[in-house]
Design an enzyme around this catalytic site. Sequence first.
Site, PDB file in Angstrom:
ATOM      1  N   ASP A 156      -6.365  -6.085   5.138  1.00  0.00           N
ATOM      2  CA  ASP A 156      -5.765  -4.751   5.053  1.00  0.00           C
ATOM      3  C   ASP A 156      -5.706  -4.105   6.426  1.00  0.00           C
ATOM      4  O   ASP A 156      -6.741  -3.847   7.042  1.00  0.00           O
ATOM      5  CB  ASP A 156      -6.624  -3.911   4.091  1.00  0.00           C
ATOM      6  N   MET A 197     -11.089  -5.583   6.482  1.00  0.00           N
ATOM      7  CA  MET A 197     -10.275  -4.571   7.160  1.00  0.00           C
ATOM      8  C   MET A 197      -9.858  -5.111   8.523  1.00  0.00           C
ATOM      9  O   MET A 197     -10.708  -5.486   9.337  1.00  0.00           O
ATOM     10  CB  MET A 197     -11.062  -3.265   7.348  1.00  0.00           C
ATOM     11  N   HIS A 226      -8.512   1.152  -3.487  1.00  0.00           N
ATOM     12  CA  HIS A 226      -9.383   0.987  -2.317  1.00  0.00           C
ATOM     13  C   HIS A 226     -10.063   2.326  -2.042  1.00  0.00           C
ATOM     14  O   HIS A 226      -9.423   3.264  -1.581  1.00  0.00           O
ATOM     15  CB  HIS A 226      -8.501   0.532  -1.140  1.00  0.00           C
ATOM     16  N   MET A 258     -12.075   4.607  -0.042  1.00  0.00           N
ATOM     17  CA  MET A 258     -12.637   4.920   1.278  1.00  0.00           C
ATOM     18  C   MET A 258     -13.289   6.290   1.167  1.00  0.00           C
ATOM     19  O   MET A 258     -12.851   7.282   1.749  1.00  0.00           O
ATOM     20  CB  MET A 258     -11.521   4.897   2.339  1.00  0.00           C
ATOM     21  N   MET A 289      -8.900   8.348   0.037  1.00  0.00           N
ATOM     22  CA  MET A 289      -9.687   8.780   1.208  1.00  0.00           C
ATOM     23  C   MET A 289     -10.221  10.183   0.990  1.00  0.00           C
ATOM     24  O   MET A 289      -9.525  11.036   0.433  1.00  0.00           O
ATOM     25  CB  MET A 289      -8.810   8.759   2.460  1.00  0.00           C
ATOM     26  N   ASP A 303      -4.761   3.735  -1.664  1.00  0.00           N
ATOM     27  CA  ASP A 303      -5.804   4.109  -0.705  1.00  0.00           C
ATOM     28  C   ASP A 303      -6.347   5.502  -0.991  1.00  0.00           C
ATOM     29  O   ASP A 303      -5.654   6.498  -0.800  1.00  0.00           O
ATOM     30  CB  ASP A 303      -5.227   4.072   0.719  1.00  0.00           C
ATOM     31  N   SER A 347       0.856  -1.186   0.000  1.00  0.00           N
ATOM     32  CA  SER A 347       0.000   0.000   0.000  1.00  0.00           C
ATOM     33  C   SER A 347       0.893   1.237   0.000  1.00  0.00           C
ATOM     34  O   SER A 347       1.737   1.401   0.888  1.00  0.00           O
ATOM     35  CB  SER A 347      -0.883   0.000   1.250  1.00  0.00           C
ATOM     36  N   HIS A 351      -1.484  -1.352  -4.107  1.00  0.00           N
ATOM     37  CA  HIS A 351      -2.712  -0.947  -3.418  1.00  0.00           C
ATOM     38  C   HIS A 351      -2.706   0.571  -3.221  1.00  0.00           C
ATOM     39  O   HIS A 351      -1.777   1.133  -2.648  1.00  0.00           O
ATOM     40  CB  HIS A 351      -2.763  -1.674  -2.077  1.00  0.00           C
TER      41      HIS A 351
HETATM   42  C1  DX5 Z   1      -5.971   1.872   5.979  1.00  0.00           C
HETATM   43  C2  DX5 Z   1      -5.640   1.526   4.554  1.00  0.00           C
HETATM   44  C3  DX5 Z   1      -4.520   0.567   4.402  1.00  0.00           C
HETATM   45  C4  DX5 Z   1      -3.212   1.059   4.965  1.00  0.00           C
HETATM   46  C5  DX5 Z   1      -2.608  -0.117   5.609  1.00  0.00           C
HETATM   47  O1  DX5 Z   1      -7.079   2.658   6.001  1.00  0.00           O
HETATM   48  O2  DX5 Z   1      -6.757   0.985   3.890  1.00  0.00           O
HETATM   49  O3  DX5 Z   1      -4.372   0.099   3.077  1.00  0.00           O
HETATM   50  O4  DX5 Z   1      -2.326   1.562   4.009  1.00  0.00           O
HETATM   51  O5  DX5 Z   1      -1.479   0.306   6.252  1.00  0.00           O
HETATM   52  P1  DX5 Z   1      -0.658  -0.601   7.260  1.00  0.00           P
HETATM   53  O6  DX5 Z   1      -0.200  -1.816   6.507  1.00  0.00           O
HETATM   54  O7  DX5 Z   1       0.471   0.304   7.631  1.00  0.00           O
HETATM   55  O8  DX5 Z   1      -1.559  -0.942   8.396  1.00  0.00           O
HETATM   56 ZN    ZN Z   2      -6.383  -0.003   1.907  1.00  0.00          ZN
END
Ligand code: DX5
Ligand code: ZN
Length: 221
Positions: free
Chosen positions: A177, A139, A68, A70, A39, A37, A10, A35
């Site tokens: 994740d 998650m 992903h 969010m 947000m 993320d 990620s 990956h």
């Molecule tokens: C959290 C994200 C993850 C995040 C995971 O909201 O969806 O993808 O990057 O990070 P680590 O592996 O550091 O927990």
């Molecule tokens: Zn993620």
Amino acid sequence: MVRQIYLAPSILSADFSALGVAVQEAEAAGADLIHVDVMDGLFVPNLTVGPLVVEALRRVTRLPLDVHLMIERPERYVEVFARAGATRLTVHPEASIHLHRTLQQIHALGLKAGVALNPATSEELLRYVLPALDEVLVMTVNPGFGGQNFIPEMLPKIRRVRRMLDEAGSAAALAVDGGINQETAPLVVAAGADTLVAGFAIFGATAGVTQSLARLREVVL
Ligand code: DX5
Ligand code: ZN
């Protein structure tokens, strides 16, 4: 049963001033997908990146881009992320009222579709969208930030999702994740996960991307 394990670094914990280099290093070190993320500061408290970054990454790696979302009402942005070059879009049912329709929308654009479940969201809803699923993302932290601690109560949930997919004869990936590292990776794989998303353990470790990825691979072989 020996299952092939896919590693999905990620980028959340990568150096954003040299993102292309970080992703290329991960690809050279044997990452299976990247990956990303996304947000929006609403669905989760944090703000990160959007389609522009996906488009930029599409130019520097051949790996599938696992996006992903969010964000609230992700259906509004499916098309834009498809155009940016995403391979798979994963949405949260808590954010998309007509989840089934959103998954259809993703497929109609030729992308793979995934559903991500917050820690407090039941896996039961998956039963009703199973044929439309290419991936389930459990998650293992509350989404929003990298580097959080793994929630062990999610292990039985991973086992239940594994059973559900197997019983339905579904080939959907079972990804996890949040808080995945050398200690937690073997636990989630034993519970039935086949795709490990890891941010801090790959991009945040002092050992560097190549060695961190190799170490993670070692513990799940
Ligand atoms: C959290 C994200 C993850 C995040 C995971 O909201 O969806 O993808 O990057 O990070 P680590 O592996 O550091 O927990
Ligand atoms: Zn993620």
